[in-house]
Design an enzyme around this catalytic site. Sequence first.
Site, PDB file in Angstrom:
ATOM      1  N   ARG A  43      -5.116  -6.706  -3.681  1.00  0.00           N
ATOM      2  CA  ARG A  43      -4.026  -7.278  -4.482  1.00  0.00           C
ATOM      3  C   ARG A  43      -4.407  -8.686  -4.970  1.00  0.00           C
ATOM      4  O   ARG A  43      -4.156  -9.037  -6.120  1.00  0.00           O
ATOM      5  CB  ARG A  43      -2.758  -7.323  -3.625  1.00  0.00           C
ATOM      6  N   GLU A 187       6.393   6.501  10.867  1.00  0.00           N
ATOM      7  CA  GLU A 187       6.287   6.578   9.401  1.00  0.00           C
ATOM      8  C   GLU A 187       5.419   7.746   8.925  1.00  0.00           C
ATOM      9  O   GLU A 187       4.191   7.629   8.876  1.00  0.00           O
ATOM     10  CB  GLU A 187       5.722   5.260   8.844  1.00  0.00           C
ATOM     11  N   LYS A 229      10.692   5.949   9.399  1.00  0.00           N
ATOM     12  CA  LYS A 229      10.380   5.276   8.126  1.00  0.00           C
ATOM     13  C   LYS A 229       9.777   6.287   7.158  1.00  0.00           C
ATOM     14  O   LYS A 229       8.555   6.494   7.127  1.00  0.00           O
ATOM     15  CB  LYS A 229       9.407   4.103   8.369  1.00  0.00           C
ATOM     16  N   SER A 271       8.981   1.967   0.113  1.00  0.00           N
ATOM     17  CA  SER A 271       9.246   2.049  -1.327  1.00  0.00           C
ATOM     18  C   SER A 271       8.207   2.916  -2.035  1.00  0.00           C
ATOM     19  O   SER A 271       8.510   3.503  -3.084  1.00  0.00           O
ATOM     20  CB  SER A 271       9.346   0.664  -1.957  1.00  0.00           C
ATOM     21  N   GLY A 272       7.009   2.992  -1.512  1.00  0.00           N
ATOM     22  CA  GLY A 272       6.036   4.002  -1.938  1.00  0.00           C
ATOM     23  C   GLY A 272       5.472   3.902  -3.349  1.00  0.00           C
ATOM     24  O   GLY A 272       4.901   4.860  -3.845  1.00  0.00           O
ATOM     25  N   ARG A 304       5.912  -3.489  -1.077  1.00  0.00           N
ATOM     26  CA  ARG A 304       5.717  -3.804  -2.492  1.00  0.00           C
ATOM     27  C   ARG A 304       7.030  -4.120  -3.217  1.00  0.00           C
ATOM     28  O   ARG A 304       7.098  -5.036  -4.030  1.00  0.00           O
ATOM     29  CB  ARG A 304       5.010  -2.635  -3.199  1.00  0.00           C
TER      30      ARG A 304
HETATM   31  P1  13P Z   1       5.778   0.101   0.455  1.00  0.00           P
HETATM   32  O1  13P Z   1       7.228  -0.269   0.509  1.00  0.00           O
HETATM   33  O2  13P Z   1       4.977  -0.782  -0.445  1.00  0.00           O
HETATM   34  O3  13P Z   1       5.576   1.563   0.201  1.00  0.00           O
HETATM   35  O4  13P Z   1       5.169  -0.178   1.882  1.00  0.00           O
HETATM   36  C1  13P Z   1       5.862   0.201   2.987  1.00  0.00           C
HETATM   37  C2  13P Z   1       4.942   0.317   4.117  1.00  0.00           C
HETATM   38  O5  13P Z   1       5.076  -0.378   5.090  1.00  0.00           O
HETATM   39  C3  13P Z   1       3.841   1.294   4.045  1.00  0.00           C
HETATM   40  O6  13P Z   1       3.296   1.485   5.298  1.00  0.00           O
END
Ligand code: 13P
Length: 353
Positions: A43, A187, A229, A271-272, A304
């Site tokens: 990034r 997650e 998650k 958020s993906g 993100r």
């Molecule tokens: P994002 O919200 O950017 O998808 O990241 C969440 C996260 O912790 C991924 O492991």
Amino acid sequence: MEKLKIMNKHMNKQILTDTIAALIASGKGLLAMDESVETCNKRFAELGIPQTEEARRNFREWIVTTPGLNESISGAILFDETIRQQTKDGIPFTEVLLKAGIIPGIKVDTGAKDMAGFADEKITEGLDGLRERLEEYLKLGARFAKWRAVITIGDTIPTIACIDANVNALARYAALCQEAGIVPVVEPEVLMDGNHTIERCAEVTEAVLRALFRQLYLEKIFLKAMLLKPNMVIAGKDAAIQNSIDEVAEATVECFLKSVPAAVPGIVFLSGGQSPQQASEHLNAMNKTFKSRLPWALTFSFSRAIEYPAIEIWHGQEANAAKAQKALYERAKYNSAARRGEYDASMDKELQA
Ligand code: 13P
């Protein structure tokens, strides 16, 4: 001895449920600031920021010192490098967070690696030595942890082998966390990459969650002392048809009602790759329309969707840090509103810009 063991187990349960109550407190959600060194550097490279340990420390310093962040953020997930870092004045980040009323968490997996024998599929590693690492993280101040499994959708994937291997690792990780008195954030991320429909995402997400909860049950995970998650149920990024906000909210809630036990206290979404506004709108629609019918709290654990607008403003420049903090604070606030079902896109400065 046996009596002491039982007492410890009981005490752990109380510690775990107390941590969870604080993490999913009304109007609050999590900030995932746990990018690995590699992801963070990627990034930074895109934005022309030097990829050094000091730049990463700087980045994390303005995040954790954002004024008022605790109004919306209950817990912050850190990376191994970050949990050991301090402010310029020598105060450990964990101490800064705790002082602000934000619980430090830690990412404990060591990344999703190519799964041998299974093209385009990943298996997350990190179980070796995890018991000892958790002990150390606990001493460093972590009260919850995260492990991310990655599931990719394609014509012939995910395979059952990939789902099973990943949910098995998630369950082993959750067991070790609960033993240590650390809340596991479990997650299983079904990726948005690809051109699949929302129906296909629902089908895969449901299959993964069913496999996951079967495994968590077999491994005797205390469901009241974990957080899930997951991804939202949404069409692939490259899909021809992108669904409405209400359709995504309904498909997501529908999928979870079929596959997530009511004993789980909270679902904290990733958020993906959705835009910050999309992620807020989807979370908001779920809470606004369905809250009274749901057994679990629905909130956010975004990375993100909270950090990106702010990091673009910062751009590696100290002089921009206060402005970046303001953007971070605002995005967290919008998501706090979405968690209560009170977000309105018209309040969103990003959208108006
Ligand atoms: P994002 O919200 O950017 O998808 O990241 C969440 C996260 O912790 C991924 O492991």
